[in-house]
Design an enzyme around this catalytic site. Structure first.
Site: not given
Ligand code: COA
Length: 256
Positions: A62, A105, A108
């Site tokens: 999400a 998501g 999902e």
């Molecule tokens: N929603 C909105 N923005 C998100 C996002 C999400 N679910 N997941 C990542 N982003 C954004 C980050 O804030 C970051 O933004 P920025 O570049 O403007 O700072 C960008 O995407 C890249 O994320 P980053 O964490 O720097 O990349 P990474 O390669 O180190 O890690 C993930 C990637 C996907 C592992 C990590 O971003 C993550 O754990 N995301 C959240 C996943 C999550 O909790 N999903 C469930 C949501 S309910």
């Protein structure tokens, strides 16, 4: 569509590619487009469907920037359920091609597909608990039905990430292939399925899904009726006649 592409290929495969920024965050806007694409593929089905997030990741869940309080949660939850139920309802074999992260998501969405092909680099997980929330796009239900209640609880209550080899072992991924082979394998399997008896496939998918919603006896009742229903299709006549004349696996189906 602005946040995904829907390509109808000559071999009968429809390819949906998410294209929403760095991580394919499943915003309410993207979920609306997924719902629209799935509805289009239900009203005018292709032979089979592949959903991918591209060759880097599937989707990071999400769009957390849209979160707020309970009112926003109701809107986001409805958008998820509408979109993912629409994907699950496509009356064709739907394959998720998961190249990298399929979190929250994203996991999902993959679970709403019929089959998951993962790259060796794929990572699955339901990390919502790490935000102090729970899965809201069907994860508590579809994950438990896919990997069992105990493993689903362990994954959802810890939020830990599951790599491709474990995903395969627990049945979350159905196949694992090298990153270079991922999209070719998904499209190849989809093309093979798209050449099949599509009406019978639709009936079979429906009976499996509907049957799993209820007791075994009810599911067996659904199958008994559907087994009769499928004999009304042209492909059943073609398939049986072809077998008797030419042997197994030679029939050319029309999908009707
Ligand atoms: N929603 C909105 N923005 C998100 C996002 C999400 N679910 N997941 C990542 N982003 C954004 C980050 O804030 C970051 O933004 P920025 O570049 O403007 O700072 C960008 O995407 C890249 O994320 P980053 O964490 O720097 O990349 P990474 O390669 O180190 O890690 C993930 C990637 C996907 C592992 C990590 O971003 C993550 O754990 N995301 C959240 C996943 C999550 O909790 N999903 C469930 C949501 S309910």
């Amino acid at each position: 569509m602005e946040l995904l592409t829907l390509e109808r290929r000559p071999d009968g495969v429809a390819l949906i590619t998410l294209a929403n920024g760095k991580v394919n965050a499943l915003s309410t806007e993207l979920l609306g487009e997924i719902r629209a694409a799935a509805t289009e593929l239900t009203n005018d089905p292709a032979g089979a469907v592949v959903i991918t997030g591209g060759d880097r990741l599937f989707a990071a869940g999400a769009d957390i920037s849209q979160f707020g309080g309970p009112d926003e949660a109701a809107t986001i939850g409805a958008a998820f359920h509408d979109a993912l139920d629409a994907v699950a309802a496509i009356p064709r074999f739907v394959i998720a091609a998961v190249s990298g992260y399929a979190l929250g998501g994203g996991c999902e969405l993959a679970l709403a597909c019929d089959y998951r092909i993962a790259s060796e680099k794929a990572v699955f997980g339901q990390p919502e608990i790490l935000l102090g929330i729970i899965p809201g796009g069907g994860g508590t239900q579809r994950l438990a039905r896919t990997v069992g209640a105990s493993r689903a609880k362990e994954m959802c209550l810890t939020g830990r990430q599951v790599r491709s080899d474990e995903a395969l072992r627990i049945g979350l991924a159905d196949e694992v292939v090298s990153p270079e082979d991922l999209i070719e394998r998904a499209l190849g399997l989809a093309a093979e399925v798209a050449r099949g008896a599509l009406s019978a496939q639709a009936i079979c998918k429906r009976v499996i899904d509907d049957g799993l919603d209820g007791p075994l006896a009810d599911g067996l009742g659904l199958e008994r009726d559907a087994f009769v229903e499928v004999f009304h299709t042209a492909d059943a006549r073609t398939g049986v006649a072809s077998f008797l004349e030419h042997g197994p696996g030679k029939a050319t189906f029309t999908g009707t």
